[in-house]
Design a protein around this motif. Structure first.
Motif, PDB file in Angstrom:
ATOM      1  N   SER A 329       0.823  -1.208   0.000  1.00 23.45           N
ATOM      2  CA  SER A 329       0.000   0.000   0.000  1.00 23.45           C
ATOM      3  C   SER A 329       0.856   1.257   0.000  1.00 23.45           C
ATOM      4  CB  SER A 329      -0.912   0.002   1.236  1.00 23.45           C
ATOM      5  OG  SER A 329      -1.572   1.246   1.376  1.00 23.45           O
ATOM      6  N   VAL A 330       0.252   2.342  -0.494  1.00 25.17           N
ATOM      7  CA  VAL A 330       0.951   3.616  -0.514  1.00 25.17           C
ATOM      8  C   VAL A 330       1.207   4.122   0.903  1.00 25.17           C
ATOM      9  CG1 VAL A 330      -1.197   4.939  -0.655  1.00 25.17           C
ATOM     10  CG2 VAL A 330       0.926   5.944  -1.505  1.00 25.17           C
ATOM     11  N   PHE A 331       0.348   3.780   1.845  1.00 23.76           N
ATOM     12  CA  PHE A 331       0.535   4.217   3.223  1.00 23.76           C
ATOM     13  C   PHE A 331       1.710   3.499   3.875  1.00 23.76           C
ATOM     14  CE2 PHE A 331      -4.019   4.639   2.224  1.00 23.76           C
ATOM     15  CZ  PHE A 331      -4.155   6.001   2.382  1.00 23.76           C
ATOM     16  N   VAL A 334       5.102   5.170   1.941  1.00 24.88           N
ATOM     17  CA  VAL A 334       5.397   6.597   1.977  1.00 24.88           C
ATOM     18  C   VAL A 334       6.383   6.969   3.083  1.00 24.88           C
ATOM     19  CG1 VAL A 334       3.530   7.249   3.555  1.00 24.88           C
ATOM     20  CG2 VAL A 334       4.287   8.854   1.755  1.00 24.88           C
ATOM     21  N   TRP A 335       6.539   6.131   4.136  1.00 25.96           N
ATOM     22  CA  TRP A 335       7.340   6.585   5.273  1.00 25.96           C
ATOM     23  C   TRP A 335       8.651   5.837   5.535  1.00 25.96           C
ATOM     24  CZ3 TRP A 335       8.095   2.865   8.967  1.00 25.96           C
ATOM     25  CH2 TRP A 335       7.188   1.792   8.991  1.00 25.96           C
ATOM     26  N   PRO A 336       8.831   4.522   5.182  1.00 23.36           N
ATOM     27  CA  PRO A 336      10.058   3.830   5.626  1.00 23.36           C
ATOM     28  C   PRO A 336      11.357   4.464   5.141  1.00 23.36           C
ATOM     29  CG  PRO A 336       8.433   2.256   4.814  1.00 23.36           C
ATOM     30  CD  PRO A 336       7.944   3.604   4.458  1.00 23.36           C
ATOM     31  N   ILE A 337      11.434   4.868   3.882  1.00 22.50           N
ATOM     32  CA  ILE A 337      12.687   5.404   3.343  1.00 22.50           C
ATOM     33  C   ILE A 337      13.051   6.713   4.033  1.00 22.50           C
ATOM     34  CG2 ILE A 337      13.826   6.239   1.257  1.00 22.50           C
ATOM     35  CD1 ILE A 337      12.005   4.442  -0.347  1.00 22.50           C
ATOM     36  N   HIS A 338      12.082   7.590   4.204  1.00 21.30           N
ATOM     37  CA  HIS A 338      12.357   8.893   4.811  1.00 21.30           C
ATOM     38  C   HIS A 338      12.626   8.751   6.311  1.00 21.30           C
ATOM     39  CE1 HIS A 338      10.991  10.317   0.964  1.00 21.30           C
ATOM     40  NE2 HIS A 338       9.804   9.763   1.149  1.00 21.30           N
TER      41      HIS A 338
END
Length: 371
Positions: A329-331, A334-338
């Motif tokens: 999913s996009v959710f 969206v956060w692991p890399i950053h």
């Protein structure tokens, strides 16, 4: 305050310089590529400058991200090399005190990067596609130039017109060669005109001419004289193609009800949101990465910077592809890399605050590190 003002001033000049260099390289590459397309007949040579400008606008967000990252590294590396950071540390400040002034400088640029990625990127891509499609969907008359042989869009017809009056739609000394179903037909006439028919079709009416059908070596070769001869031209409307995900606005990405395009739309949205977040993560990583031993004065940090940027951007693109393929999913994407970039920046900054302590003790809270 003096050091912070000097830092912001140097960051401004360096970011501007790096940005101009990157834009120059980008424009040079685009000129070579788009002129190659124009030479091959893929795009209209008259649209080359517009296409170069649109492509440059589309990639401004990426160029600003790289410029901000590289400029932060260059300024801090020079400060270490010229022992200016020693004065900073001797004033009772640590490397963590650099975070606030650098972020104050970087925040407006990160906002600009976000606006470019969210709005300018799709608009530039959409305009580029429309210009290319308009040229590909041109009718045969639009390609006719006085004194030049011109081939039709499907390579079925060759025109030559010696004189062309666009206002009156009149032509003189016309040569038209058709090759359909393996049979050659050549028509020549002294005068003619362009006729608009119902339904948007166009035709060229040749007057007082001669027509040759077949090949001279074959028995069915014919020579015909005519008073009026009409040859149809496939007039195609320049319909706007359905936008691709990279050409859609934010509202189109969110409101597109096509189930086959949902994953692609979400992946595109993830990339646009991820670009300013990547800029923030790279700036934070650049602060501890810029450390250089003044006695050595080497620039190995730049090598690591290139490596980190390539890994970061490729991971972002890889995550975009995974979301587009529906693997997660996009959710989730969206956060692991950053978050990983923020964690790496935090660890590196803590390592630089007190390098005399073992690296694993630097990650502990102050109360536990003393035990």
């Amino acid at each position: 305050m003096i050091f912070k003002s000097a830092l912001r001033r140097e960051l401004s000049f360096t970011t501007g310089g790096v940005f101009l260099v990157l834009v120059t390289i980008m424009v040079t590459t685009l000129v070579i590529r788009i002129l190659g397309y124009a030479a091959n007949g893929t795009v209209n040579p008259e649209d080359a400058i517009v296409l170069i400008a649109l492509a440059t606008l589309g990639y401004l967000a990426v160029l600003l991200t790289v410029s901000l990252f590289v400029a932060t590294l260059i300024v801090l590396v020079r400060w270490y090399k010229d022992s200016e950071m020693i004065v900073w540390f001797a004033s009772g400040l640590s490397i963590s005190n650099l975070i606030r002034p650098i972020l104050q400088f970087a925040t407006p640029l990160i906002i600009v990067i976000a606006l470019l990625a969210l709005f300018v990127w799709p608009w530039a891509n959409r305009e580029t596609t429309l210009i290319s499609q308009r040229f590909q969907q041109r009718d045969d008359v639009s390609m006719v130039s006085a004194g030049q042989f011109k081939e039709s869009a499907r390579a079925e017809r060759i025109f030559f017109i010696e004189e062309l009056d666009v206002d009156k739609s009149e032509v003189k000394n016309i040569f038209v060669a058709d090759n359909k179903n393996g049979r050659l037909s050549i028509a020549v006439a002294s005068t003619g005109f362009i006729q608009n028919s119902e339904g948007g079709e166009k035709s060229i009416v040749l007057r007082n001419g001669r027509r040759y059908e077949g090949y001279p070596t074959e028995p069915d070769f014919r020579i015909l004289e005519f008073n009026d001869y009409t040859t149809k031209i496939r007039s195609k409307e320049a319909l706007a193609p359905a936008p691709r995900d990279r050409e859609k606005t934010i509202s189109e990405l969110l409101n597109d009800g096509n189930p086959n395009a949902i994953n692609a739309n979400r992946a595109e949205l993830l990339w646009r949101i991820g670009l300013p977040l990547m800029a923030l993560g790279l700036v934070l990583i650049a602060i501890p990465l810029a450390y250089v031993n003044p006695r050595l004065g080497n620039y190995t940090a730049m090598f690591y910077a290139v490596l980190i940027y390539l890994i970061y951007s490729n991971l972002l693109n890889l995550t975009q592809n995974f979301v587009a393929q529906g693997k997660f999913s996009v959710f989730v994407g969206v956060w692991p890399i950053h978050l990983l970039a923020l964690l790496i920046a935090t660890i590196l900054i803590r390592n630089r605050i007190n390098p005399s302590v073992k690296w694993w003790r630097r990650q502990l809270p102050a109360a536990l590190a003393k035990k």
